[in-house]
Enzyme design. Structure first.
Site, PDB file in Angstrom:
ATOM      1  N   SER A  91      36.713  -6.396   4.313  1.00  0.00           N
ATOM      2  CA  SER A  91      37.225  -7.380   5.336  1.00  0.00           C
ATOM      3  C   SER A  91      38.087  -7.120   6.586  1.00  0.00           C
ATOM      4  O   SER A  91      38.862  -6.296   6.487  1.00  0.00           O
ATOM      5  CB  SER A  91      37.702  -8.692   4.770  1.00  0.00           C
ATOM      6  OG  SER A  91      37.967  -9.720   5.844  1.00  0.00           O
ATOM      7  N   ASN A  92      37.920  -7.701   7.775  1.00  0.00           N
ATOM      8  CA  ASN A  92      38.864  -7.437   8.741  1.00  0.00           C
ATOM      9  C   ASN A  92      40.472  -7.937   8.232  1.00  0.00           C
ATOM     10  O   ASN A  92      41.235  -7.421   9.029  1.00  0.00           O
ATOM     11  CB  ASN A  92      38.592  -8.094  10.236  1.00  0.00           C
ATOM     12  CG  ASN A  92      38.581  -9.921   9.742  1.00  0.00           C
ATOM     13  OD1 ASN A  92      39.676 -10.388  10.247  1.00  0.00           O
ATOM     14  ND2 ASN A  92      37.401 -10.306   9.411  1.00  0.00           N
ATOM     15  N   HIS A  93      40.473  -8.654   7.268  1.00  0.00           N
ATOM     16  CA  HIS A  93      41.684  -9.126   6.755  1.00  0.00           C
ATOM     17  C   HIS A  93      42.525  -8.156   6.196  1.00  0.00           C
ATOM     18  O   HIS A  93      43.706  -8.323   5.805  1.00  0.00           O
ATOM     19  CB  HIS A  93      41.351 -10.335   5.979  1.00  0.00           C
ATOM     20  CG  HIS A  93      40.687 -11.525   6.871  1.00  0.00           C
ATOM     21  ND1 HIS A  93      41.563 -12.173   7.811  1.00  0.00           N
ATOM     22  CD2 HIS A  93      39.572 -12.126   6.951  1.00  0.00           C
ATOM     23  CE1 HIS A  93      40.707 -12.928   8.703  1.00  0.00           C
ATOM     24  NE2 HIS A  93      39.482 -13.011   7.795  1.00  0.00           N
ATOM     25  N   TYR A 115      44.010 -12.452  -0.067  1.00  0.00           N
ATOM     26  CA  TYR A 115      42.794 -11.766   0.097  1.00  0.00           C
ATOM     27  C   TYR A 115      42.378 -10.525   0.639  1.00  0.00           C
ATOM     28  O   TYR A 115      41.830  -9.635   0.061  1.00  0.00           O
ATOM     29  CB  TYR A 115      42.058 -12.925   0.995  1.00  0.00           C
ATOM     30  CG  TYR A 115      40.547 -12.659   1.326  1.00  0.00           C
ATOM     31  CD1 TYR A 115      39.477 -12.588   0.576  1.00  0.00           C
ATOM     32  CD2 TYR A 115      40.286 -12.382   2.903  1.00  0.00           C
ATOM     33  CE1 TYR A 115      38.200 -12.319   0.795  1.00  0.00           C
ATOM     34  CE2 TYR A 115      39.072 -12.068   3.018  1.00  0.00           C
ATOM     35  CZ  TYR A 115      38.021 -12.004   2.305  1.00  0.00           C
ATOM     36  OH  TYR A 115      36.806 -11.621   2.821  1.00  0.00           O
ATOM     37  N   LYS A 168      41.335  -6.838  -0.778  1.00  0.00           N
ATOM     38  CA  LYS A 168      40.358  -5.855  -0.297  1.00  0.00           C
ATOM     39  C   LYS A 168      40.948  -4.514   0.023  1.00  0.00           C
ATOM     40  O   LYS A 168      40.540  -3.409  -0.223  1.00  0.00           O
ATOM     41  CB  LYS A 168      40.022  -6.296   1.194  1.00  0.00           C
ATOM     42  CG  LYS A 168      39.237  -7.779   1.265  1.00  0.00           C
ATOM     43  CD  LYS A 168      38.040  -7.535   0.343  1.00  0.00           C
ATOM     44  CE  LYS A 168      37.192  -8.729   0.662  1.00  0.00           C
ATOM     45  NZ  LYS A 168      35.868  -8.629  -0.186  1.00  0.00           N
ATOM     46  N   SER A 226      32.913 -11.836  11.286  1.00  0.00           N
ATOM     47  CA  SER A 226      32.653 -13.207  11.057  1.00  0.00           C
ATOM     48  C   SER A 226      31.062 -13.112  10.918  1.00  0.00           C
ATOM     49  O   SER A 226      30.505 -13.144  11.847  1.00  0.00           O
ATOM     50  CB  SER A 226      33.156 -14.042  12.217  1.00  0.00           C
ATOM     51  OG  SER A 226      34.493 -13.708  12.442  1.00  0.00           O
ATOM     52  N   ARG A 230      37.062 -16.820  19.177  1.00  0.00           N
ATOM     53  CA  ARG A 230      37.540 -15.699  18.216  1.00  0.00           C
ATOM     54  C   ARG A 230      36.217 -15.033  17.944  1.00  0.00           C
ATOM     55  O   ARG A 230      36.195 -13.646  17.921  1.00  0.00           O
ATOM     56  CB  ARG A 230      38.097 -15.985  16.968  1.00  0.00           C
ATOM     57  CG  ARG A 230      38.494 -14.656  16.070  1.00  0.00           C
ATOM     58  CD  ARG A 230      39.466 -14.875  15.101  1.00  0.00           C
ATOM     59  NE  ARG A 230      39.681 -14.014  14.185  1.00  0.00           N
ATOM     60  CZ  ARG A 230      39.081 -13.535  12.868  1.00  0.00           C
ATOM     61  NH1 ARG A 230      38.102 -14.548  12.594  1.00  0.00           N
ATOM     62  NH2 ARG A 230      39.132 -12.627  12.143  1.00  0.00           N
TER      63      ARG A 230
HETATM   64  C1  15L Z   1      36.372 -12.975   6.249  1.00  0.00           C
HETATM   65  O1  15L Z   1      36.697 -11.750   5.464  1.00  0.00           O
HETATM   66  C2  15L Z   1      36.285 -14.224   5.011  1.00  0.00           C
HETATM   67  O2  15L Z   1      35.420 -13.914   4.055  1.00  0.00           O
HETATM   68  C3  15L Z   1      35.545 -15.135   5.819  1.00  0.00           C
HETATM   69  O3  15L Z   1      35.820 -16.466   5.262  1.00  0.00           O
HETATM   70  C4  15L Z   1      36.033 -15.410   7.378  1.00  0.00           C
HETATM   71  O4  15L Z   1      37.469 -15.752   7.437  1.00  0.00           O
HETATM   72  C5  15L Z   1      35.868 -14.014   8.151  1.00  0.00           C
HETATM   73  O5  15L Z   1      36.234 -13.149   7.330  1.00  0.00           O
HETATM   74  C6  15L Z   1      36.428 -13.961   9.417  1.00  0.00           C
HETATM   75  O6  15L Z   1      37.592 -13.165   9.674  1.00  0.00           O
HETATM   76  O7  15L Z   1      36.063 -14.653  10.528  1.00  0.00           O
END
Ligand code: 15L
Length: 267
Positions: free
Chosen positions: A109-111, A134, A138, A163, A172
């Protein structure tokens, strides 16, 4: 290719399963829930954090690759996040080593870099900078992928997804959107590219306002075709837009997501 898709009943899983099948791949589905009605695939119902159950699947299925999409898509406490993202990855990688399956594609994920201030384009050399537990889960899963690539020569591609939606819904998302069709293109490129070792790509469409670099993906053959800009007239202005543009993780980097790592009985 004959591939195991985890999280196959989820929103990304259903799109990827169908897309890979349409493109001639043979998909084996795996999820904690039974196959959705109308699914016509070999299917395993189990939790990927259960290493014994995962090992049993590999013992009974000839496989050439794994697409790991399972995992809770939002914030949890640290233990939940590590279980959902990191331990599931570990169970799959261990089984892959044992059964000589050498391609692993991961829905990261970007997160994982979400706390990076929104300035220049973020590329695959960005240091880990999670915005949540989260994101920590990752990052730790990506570290395992690097370890198993180095130790055992498994090719592992981490797709830091933005997203994923049928269309962008916020300001965003004009930068972070990943369309359904591009998601399938991304997974197929990550599955079939030649000898990536451990590689990172950003899972977004060809968005005019992209915050992440598409070049690492293009080097692996991911050529996104869609652009969130086509939906710009449908995006409402929201008071939170400015705050969500401060860090690339958007809302996940905001104070409302701050919490203790571990829940207490007194909570
Ligand atoms: C993600 O990784 C999440 O699973 C999702 O819930 C969104 O938050 C998405 O990124 C995002 O950044 O839009």
């Amino acid at each position: 290719m004959r591939v195991l898709v985890t999280g196959a009943a989820g929103s990304i899983g259903q799109v990827v399963t169908l897309g890979l099948t349409d493109r001639g791949h043979e998909v084996v589905g795996l999820d904690r829930v039974p196959a959705p009605d109308g699914t016509d695939l070999p299917w395993h119902t189990l939790d990927c954090a259960d290493a014994d159950a995962v090992a049993e699947v590999f013992a009974g299925e000839p496989l050439e690759g794994v697409v790991h999409l399972a995992g809770h898509p939002g914030e949890g406490n640290l233990q939940e996040s590590l279980t959902s993202h990191t331990l599931t990855t570990a169970a799959l990688l261990d089984a892959m080593v044992e059964h000589h399956v050498d391609r692993f594609v991961y829905a990261s994920s970007n997160h994982a870099v979400g706390r990076t201030p929104r300035r220049d384009l973020v590329s695959d050399d960005a240091l880990p900078r999670p915005d949540t537990f989260y994101g920590v889960g990752k990052v730790a899963a990506e570290a395992l992928m690097q370890l198993y690539a180095d130790r055992y020569g498994i090719d592992t591609v981490s797709c830091r997804i933005g997203s994923f939606r049928d269309q962008p819904a916020t300001a965003r998302a004009l930068s972070t959107w990943l369309s359904h069709d591009d998601c399938v293109r991304m997974v197929e490129a990550a599955l079939t590219c030649t000898s990536p070792g451990y590689a990172v790509l950003y899972g977004i469409s060809n968005n005019t306002r992209a915050w992440w670099d598409l070049e690492p993906g293009r080097r692996l053959g991911y050529e996104p075709q869609d652009d969130a800009e086509d939906f710009v007239d449908t995006i409402p202005d929201r008071p939170e837009d400015e705050a969500e543009a401060a860090y690339v993780g958007g809302p996940f980097a905001l104070e409302e997501f701050y919490r203790r790592a571990l829940d207490r009985a007194s909570d």
